[in-house]
Design a protein around this motif. Structure first.
Motif, PDB file in Angstrom:
ATOM      1  N   TYR A   1       9.112  -1.085   1.131  1.00 20.42           N
ATOM      2  CA  TYR A   1       9.685  -2.017   0.160  1.00 20.42           C
ATOM      3  C   TYR A   1       9.161  -3.454   0.296  1.00 20.42           C
ATOM      4  CZ  TYR A   1      12.819   1.678  -1.260  1.00 20.42           C
ATOM      5  OH  TYR A   1      13.319   2.851  -1.760  1.00 20.42           O
ATOM      6  N   LEU A   2       8.302  -3.724   1.261  1.00 19.22           N
ATOM      7  CA  LEU A   2       7.692  -5.061   1.350  1.00 19.22           C
ATOM      8  C   LEU A   2       6.601  -5.170   0.282  1.00 19.22           C
ATOM      9  CD1 LEU A   2       7.543  -5.542   5.222  1.00 19.22           C
ATOM     10  CD2 LEU A   2       8.914  -6.850   3.596  1.00 19.22           C
ATOM     11  N   PRO A   3       6.233  -6.387  -0.130  1.00 14.60           N
ATOM     12  CA  PRO A   3       5.251  -6.526  -1.220  1.00 14.60           C
ATOM     13  C   PRO A   3       3.879  -5.916  -0.916  1.00 14.60           C
ATOM     14  CG  PRO A   3       6.432  -8.580  -0.899  1.00 14.60           C
ATOM     15  CD  PRO A   3       6.833  -7.673   0.227  1.00 14.60           C
ATOM     16  N   GLN A   4       3.567  -5.754   0.374  1.00 16.24           N
ATOM     17  CA  GLN A   4       2.295  -5.154   0.814  1.00 16.24           C
ATOM     18  C   GLN A   4       1.063  -5.897   0.292  1.00 16.24           C
ATOM     19  OE1 GLN A   4       2.326  -0.884   0.281  1.00 16.24           O
ATOM     20  NE2 GLN A   4       4.389  -0.723   1.112  1.00 16.24           N
ATOM     21  N   THR A   5       1.178  -7.217   0.230  1.00 18.82           N
ATOM     22  CA  THR A   5       0.006  -8.020  -0.166  1.00 18.82           C
ATOM     23  C   THR A   5      -0.739  -8.543   1.061  1.00 18.82           C
ATOM     24  OG1 THR A   5       1.241 -10.076  -0.137  1.00 18.82           O
ATOM     25  CG2 THR A   5       1.232  -8.863  -2.216  1.00 18.82           C
ATOM     26  N   ASN A   6      -0.059  -8.476   2.227  1.00 19.65           N
ATOM     27  CA  ASN A   6      -0.614  -9.025   3.470  1.00 19.65           C
ATOM     28  C   ASN A   6      -1.036 -10.485   3.297  1.00 19.65           C
ATOM     29  OD1 ASN A   6      -0.297  -6.565   4.811  1.00 19.65           O
ATOM     30  ND2 ASN A   6      -2.221  -5.807   3.964  1.00 19.65           N
ATOM     31  N   CYS A   7      -0.244 -11.245   2.568  1.00 22.84           N
ATOM     32  CA  CYS A   7      -0.615 -12.638   2.255  1.00 22.84           C
ATOM     33  C   CYS A   7      -0.492 -13.563   3.469  1.00 22.84           C
ATOM     34  CB  CYS A   7       0.248 -13.168   1.119  1.00 22.84           C
ATOM     35  SG  CYS A   7       1.971 -13.371   1.601  1.00 22.84           S
ATOM     36  N   GLY A   8       0.318 -13.184   4.441  1.00 19.35           N
ATOM     37  CA  GLY A   8       0.455 -13.993   5.661  1.00 19.35           C
ATOM     38  C   GLY A   8       1.395 -15.177   5.539  1.00 19.35           C
ATOM     39  N   LYS A   9       2.061 -15.331   4.386  1.00 21.15           N
ATOM     40  CA  LYS A   9       2.932 -16.507   4.203  1.00 21.15           C
ATOM     41  C   LYS A   9       4.130 -16.500   5.158  1.00 21.15           C
ATOM     42  CE  LYS A   9       1.761 -17.529  -0.551  1.00 21.15           C
ATOM     43  NZ  LYS A   9       2.101 -17.305  -1.938  1.00 21.15           N
ATOM     44  N   CYS A  10       4.460 -15.329   5.686  1.00 23.72           N
ATOM     45  CA  CYS A  10       5.593 -15.233   6.621  1.00 23.72           C
ATOM     46  C   CYS A  10       5.182 -15.655   8.033  1.00 23.72           C
ATOM     47  CB  CYS A  10       6.126 -13.804   6.651  1.00 23.72           C
ATOM     48  SG  CYS A  10       4.836 -12.594   7.009  1.00 23.72           S
ATOM     49  N   GLY A  11       3.888 -15.895   8.212  1.00 22.99           N
ATOM     50  CA  GLY A  11       3.409 -16.285   9.542  1.00 22.99           C
ATOM     51  C   GLY A  11       2.927 -15.092  10.349  1.00 22.99           C
TER      52      GLY A  11
ATOM     53  N   GLN B   1       0.520 -11.374  10.622  1.00 27.10           N
ATOM     54  CA  GLN B   1      -0.814 -10.946  10.183  1.00 27.10           C
ATOM     55  C   GLN B   1      -0.763 -10.201   8.858  1.00 27.10           C
ATOM     56  OE1 GLN B   1      -2.534  -8.756  13.371  1.00 27.10           O
ATOM     57  NE2 GLN B   1      -3.661 -10.547  14.099  1.00 27.10           N
ATOM     58  N   GLY B   2       0.317  -9.516   8.634  1.00 20.65           N
ATOM     59  CA  GLY B   2       0.458  -8.751   7.386  1.00 20.65           C
ATOM     60  C   GLY B   2       1.845  -8.153   7.307  1.00 20.65           C
ATOM     61  N   CYS B   3       2.063  -7.375   6.229  1.00 18.31           N
ATOM     62  CA  CYS B   3       3.400  -6.835   5.981  1.00 18.31           C
ATOM     63  C   CYS B   3       3.847  -5.856   7.074  1.00 18.31           C
ATOM     64  CB  CYS B   3       3.431  -6.143   4.623  1.00 18.31           C
ATOM     65  SG  CYS B   3       3.032  -7.265   3.293  1.00 18.31           S
ATOM     66  N   TYR B   4       2.894  -5.106   7.628  1.00 14.59           N
ATOM     67  CA  TYR B   4       3.278  -4.131   8.648  1.00 14.59           C
ATOM     68  C   TYR B   4       3.796  -4.846   9.906  1.00 14.59           C
ATOM     69  CZ  TYR B   4       3.291   0.328  11.078  1.00 14.59           C
ATOM     70  OH  TYR B   4       3.695   1.461  11.760  1.00 14.59           O
ATOM     71  N   SER B   5       3.098  -5.919  10.294  1.00 18.83           N
ATOM     72  CA  SER B   5       3.542  -6.703  11.462  1.00 18.83           C
ATOM     73  C   SER B   5       4.912  -7.304  11.179  1.00 18.83           C
ATOM     74  CB  SER B   5       2.578  -7.853  11.763  1.00 18.83           C
ATOM     75  OG  SER B   5       1.272  -7.410  11.756  1.00 18.83           O
ATOM     76  N   PHE B   6       5.096  -7.760   9.932  1.00 20.20           N
ATOM     77  CA  PHE B   6       6.396  -8.343   9.556  1.00 20.20           C
ATOM     78  C   PHE B   6       7.493  -7.278   9.658  1.00 20.20           C
ATOM     79  CE2 PHE B   6       9.572  -9.651   6.360  1.00 20.20           C
ATOM     80  CZ  PHE B   6       9.886 -10.909   6.843  1.00 20.20           C
ATOM     81  N   ALA B   7       7.164  -6.050   9.213  1.00 16.95           N
ATOM     82  CA  ALA B   7       8.153  -4.954   9.275  1.00 16.95           C
ATOM     83  C   ALA B   7       8.532  -4.664  10.723  1.00 16.95           C
ATOM     84  CB  ALA B   7       7.578  -3.705   8.606  1.00 16.95           C
TER      85      ALA B   7
ATOM     86  N   GLU C   1      14.187 -13.598   4.743  1.00 14.95           N
ATOM     87  CA  GLU C   1      13.854 -14.837   4.013  1.00 14.95           C
ATOM     88  C   GLU C   1      12.463 -15.350   4.325  1.00 14.95           C
ATOM     89  OE1 GLU C   1      16.766 -14.183   5.247  1.00 14.95           O
ATOM     90  OE2 GLU C   1      17.768 -14.044   3.296  1.00 14.95           O
ATOM     91  N   ARG C   2      11.918 -14.928   5.479  1.00 16.01           N
ATOM     92  CA  ARG C   2      10.559 -15.382   5.832  1.00 16.01           C
ATOM     93  C   ARG C   2       9.509 -14.861   4.853  1.00 16.01           C
ATOM     94  NH1 ARG C   2       9.886 -18.936  10.444  1.00 16.01           N
ATOM     95  NH2 ARG C   2      12.073 -19.452  10.507  1.00 16.01           N
ATOM     96  N   CYS C   3       9.798 -13.755   4.202  1.00 11.46           N
ATOM     97  CA  CYS C   3       8.851 -13.247   3.209  1.00 11.46           C
ATOM     98  C   CYS C   3       9.194 -13.901   1.869  1.00 11.46           C
ATOM     99  CB  CYS C   3       8.942 -11.725   3.087  1.00 11.46           C
ATOM    100  SG  CYS C   3       7.897 -11.100   1.745  1.00 11.46           S
ATOM    101  N   THR C   4       8.514 -15.006   1.593  1.00 10.43           N
ATOM    102  CA  THR C   4       8.853 -15.788   0.404  1.00 10.43           C
ATOM    103  C   THR C   4       8.502 -15.046  -0.893  1.00 10.43           C
ATOM    104  OG1 THR C   4       6.758 -16.924   0.744  1.00 10.43           O
ATOM    105  CG2 THR C   4       8.734 -18.075   1.478  1.00 10.43           C
ATOM    106  N   LEU C   5       7.571 -14.105  -0.799  1.00 14.04           N
ATOM    107  CA  LEU C   5       7.186 -13.352  -2.008  1.00 14.04           C
ATOM    108  C   LEU C   5       8.350 -12.538  -2.562  1.00 14.04           C
ATOM    109  CD1 LEU C   5       4.188 -14.060  -1.666  1.00 14.04           C
ATOM    110  CD2 LEU C   5       3.682 -11.675  -2.127  1.00 14.04           C
ATOM    111  N   LEU C   6       9.237 -12.110  -1.661  1.00 16.71           N
ATOM    112  CA  LEU C   6      10.375 -11.299  -2.107  1.00 16.71           C
ATOM    113  C   LEU C   6      11.302 -12.082  -3.034  1.00 16.71           C
ATOM    114  CD1 LEU C   6      11.340  -9.393   1.167  1.00 16.71           C
ATOM    115  CD2 LEU C   6      10.461  -8.382  -0.939  1.00 16.71           C
TER     116      LEU C   6
HETATM  117  S1  SF4 Z   1       5.017 -12.965   3.328  1.00 16.08           S
HETATM  118 FE1  SF4 Z   1       4.520 -11.501   5.001  1.00 16.08          FE
HETATM  119  S2  SF4 Z   1       5.783  -9.712   4.556  1.00 16.08           S
HETATM  120 FE2  SF4 Z   1       5.761 -10.947   2.700  1.00 16.08          FE
HETATM  121  S3  SF4 Z   1       4.075 -10.130   1.472  1.00 16.08           S
HETATM  122 FE3  SF4 Z   1       3.214 -11.789   2.696  1.00 16.08          FE
HETATM  123  S4  SF4 Z   1       2.474 -10.795   4.578  1.00 16.08           S
HETATM  124 FE4  SF4 Z   1       3.811  -9.347   3.556  1.00 16.08          FE
END
Ligand code: SF4
Length: 265
Positions: free
Chosen positions: A212-222, A224-230, A241-246
């Motif tokens: 359910y994460l956006p899976q863009t791996n944008c890194g905005k949460c600090g 490396q990617g969505c998997y690390s965030f998960a 809240e750290r995933c601002t894309l949500l």
């Molecule tokens: S902010 Fe983190 S969790 Fe959210 S889409 Fe970007 S890399 Fe994935």
């Protein structure tokens, strides 16, 4: 809790204000940045309110990060237990009816699916939080006085005001079926008059969170990617809240799914 009259005075003063109560409740799920808090209260007065909460010993401030102090955590826990004592059964609740389906629109996240709004009467405010254990995957929010229920891909939100919103349904009939199911589960509990027993934690796995994460791996949460965030979400080292894309409308349904899922971690 504090026995010192001066400290008690500071805490009472801090908690007498609705904005400060909002901040404290917002911190209940974990630490937040001042930027995140600034999104729910007026930025111009944020520093003032944080200082009062800090002076009362309810929060700790570290650079841009704010969290509940140990005292603040215990204070909030005490309040929740007191509230739970106040409403413990459905003796005051009346059976509900689904008044009408008001609106049928395409889902923002997936335009092939529908979102449907309806009304429930009488409103369930006051007992809504007692309904949480009735549903295998659900999450009550004190802040919004709303109960989010997840069933497969369908997300239903029941508000204390009586409003009900159902997202990600195939058609209006599926929404009506879901509303009927909701009504019969709630009315059965109300007829019994007893609050359901606290639910057991359902298992949530990493892949379900990641899905359910956006899976863009944008890194905005600090990360490396969505998997690390998960992984960090599963370890409770970060909050959603750290995933601002949500916060963007196209991810609204995913965010709601994650709000439910993360309450089971
Ligand atoms: S902010 Fe983190 S969790 Fe959210 S889409 Fe970007 S890399 Fe994935």
């Amino acid at each position: 809790m504090s026995e010192n009259p001066n400290e008690t005075k500071l805490v009472n003063f801090a908690m007498a204000n609705s904005i400060r109560r909002k901040i404290i409740n917002f911190l209940a799920d974990g630490y937040r940045s001042t930027g995140e808090i600034g999104e729910i209260v007026e930025k111009a007065t944020l520093g003032f309110h944080l200082k009062i909460l800090k002076d009362a010993g309810l929060i700790e401030l570290e650079e841009e990060t704010v969290k509940l102090s140990e005292y603040g955590t215990n204070f909030l826990k005490g309040k929740k237990e007191k509230n739970a004592e106040e409403i413990t059964d459905f003796s005051q609740a009346k059976p509900i009816e689904i008044a009408r389906v008001k609106q049928v629109l395409p889902c923002i996240a997936d335009s092939s699916k529908l979102r449907v709004s309806a009304n429930m009467t009488p409103p369930l405010s006051g007992v809504l939080k007692l309904l949480e254990p009735l549903f295998p995957r659900s999450n009550y929010s004190d802040r919004k006085d709303s109960l989010i229920i997840q069933k497969g891909e369908i997300i239903t939100t029941v508000y204390g005001s009586g409003k009900v919103s159902i997202r990600m349904v195939e058609n209006e009939d599926e929404a009506k079926e879901e509303l009927e199911r909701l009504k019969s589960i709630i009315n059965e509990a109300i007829a019994k008059g007893e609050a359901p027993a606290p639910r057991e934690k359902a298992k949530v796995d990493l892949i379900e969170i990641y899905k359910y994460l956006p899976q863009t791996n944008c890194g905005k949460c600090g990360e490396q990617g969505c998997y690390s965030f998960a992984i960090k979400l599963m370890a409770r080292q970060v909050t959603l809240e750290r995933c601002t894309l949500l916060k963007e409308p196209e991810y609204a349904s995913k965010q709601e799914h994650l709000q439910v899922l993360t309450s089971y971690i």
